[in-house]
Design an enzyme around this catalytic site. Structure first.
Site, PDB file in Angstrom:
ATOM      1  N   HIS A  37       0.838  -1.205   0.000  1.00  8.50           N
ATOM      2  CA  HIS A  37       0.000   0.000   0.000  1.00  8.50           C
ATOM      3  C   HIS A  37       0.877   1.260   0.000  1.00  8.50           C
ATOM      4  CE1 HIS A  37      -2.843  -2.850   2.219  1.00  8.50           C
ATOM      5  NE2 HIS A  37      -3.529  -2.517   1.147  1.00  8.50           N
ATOM      6  N   SER A 187      -0.035  -8.854   1.205  1.00  7.40           N
ATOM      7  CA  SER A 187      -1.491  -8.765   1.276  1.00  7.40           C
ATOM      8  C   SER A 187      -1.895  -8.640   2.732  1.00  7.40           C
ATOM      9  CB  SER A 187      -2.119 -10.037   0.689  1.00  7.40           C
ATOM     10  OG  SER A 187      -3.477 -10.124   1.084  1.00  7.40           O
TER      11      SER A 187
END
Ligand code: AMP
Length: 283
Positions: A37, A187
């Site tokens: 991210h 993830s």
């Protein structure tokens, strides 16, 4: 970093920035942030004057209520990470700010075959919910540029199609997959893997790598069949391994059939569903 929970306050702030001529970059997320991210935030910061990150676990894109309940939520750590990369704005809305008229507000857009394959086939309704929330968030933020990860390759293709159908003046930038040292794609779900399954999960990226090596000697169909067997490991349940045209997302018969070719896979490892992909060819 400034934190906004209300649409009206965020919009007032962004309007003042846009009036000064600032370019707005937007990174929508569901939180439980990791370096993958943060790479999107960093790329946005190199392109734009103001980077807005949203954290919103969207109830309408989970077809399995258990999956929604189990989705990791780590807001304190997320705020620290966003501060460390100097994100300008965090938008952290409650559900009623995003859906003031209730959850049943789907958008009128036809993705055709893009949304019927791979994730669309295995997670019915997922892309309707995803498109609904991304469109709503885009309508709130009105960014110049939108940053999304190649990790969710099909999601990027569908959002691109949505921007085209709505003629939205927003540039979508697909950002590379960030991986753990052993190759596992980062993830938010990885924390739910048992230590044993975490070790075994490297098989996804390895299989994609080996598929890439097999390109010269086998057809896409043969490689997919091989990969499904290679992923049938103890505790693993492979759902699909497909080699597709990266624009239409339809399976190809020969590598010459498309300029952008991507291998995509989804595998249950224990009770965690992992996805990964690799671009095999890009002209
Ligand atoms: P999520 O919070 O999982 O919905 O992800 C938010 C954004 O981060 C999406 O655009 C994802 O594709 C992207 N993303 C997730 N994992 C990674 C990764 N390992 N590398 C790069 N981008 C990622």
């Amino acid at each position: 970093m400034i934190l906004f929970k209300r649409v009206i306050d965020l919009q007032e702030y962004l309007r003042s920035k846009k009036d000064q001529g600032d370019q707005i970059g937007f990174v929508p997320t569901m939180g439980a942030l990791h370096q993958g991210h943060l790479s999107l935030m960093k790329i946005s910061k190199t392109h734009c004057d103001i980077t807005v990150c949203s954290i919103f676990v969207n109830p309408t894109q989970f077809n399995d209520p258990g999956d929604l309940a189990k989705y990791p939520r780590t807001i304190g750590a997320d705020i620290d990470l966003l501060t460390s990369v100097e994100v300008d704005v965090l938008f952290l809305p409650p559900v009623e700010e995003v859906y003031p008229e209730g959850l049943d507000t789907s958008i009128d857009v036809d993705f055709g075959e893009l949304a019927n394959v791979m994730e669309g086939a295995f997670r019915p309704g997922h892309f309707d919910g995803m498109a609904q929330v991304v469109w709503r968030l885009l309508s709130i933020v009105e960014p110049d540029k939108l940053f999304m990860g190649q990790k969710d390759f099909q999601q990027v293709a569908i959002v691109q199609e949505m921007l085209k159908q709505f003629e939205a003046p927003i540039e979508l930038i697909r950002c590379p997959i960030v991986r753990e040292e052993d190759g596992l794609a980062m993830s938010s779900r990885n924390v739910r893997l048992s230590p044993e399954n975490r070790g075994a999960a490297v098989a996804l990226s390895r299989t994609l790598e080996q598929a890439n090596e097999k390109m010269s000697g086998a057809s896409p169909k043969e490689i997919c069949a091989w990969a499904m067997e290679a992923l049938a490991l103890p505790n693993f349940k492979p759902e699909y391994f497909e080699i597709v045209d990266g624009v239409t997302l339809q399976a190809i018969d020969a590598f010459e059939d498309a300029d952008l070719v991507v291998a995509c896979t989804a595998v249950w490892v224990g009770d965690v569903r992992l996805i990964d992909n690799r671009i095999l060819k890009e002209n």
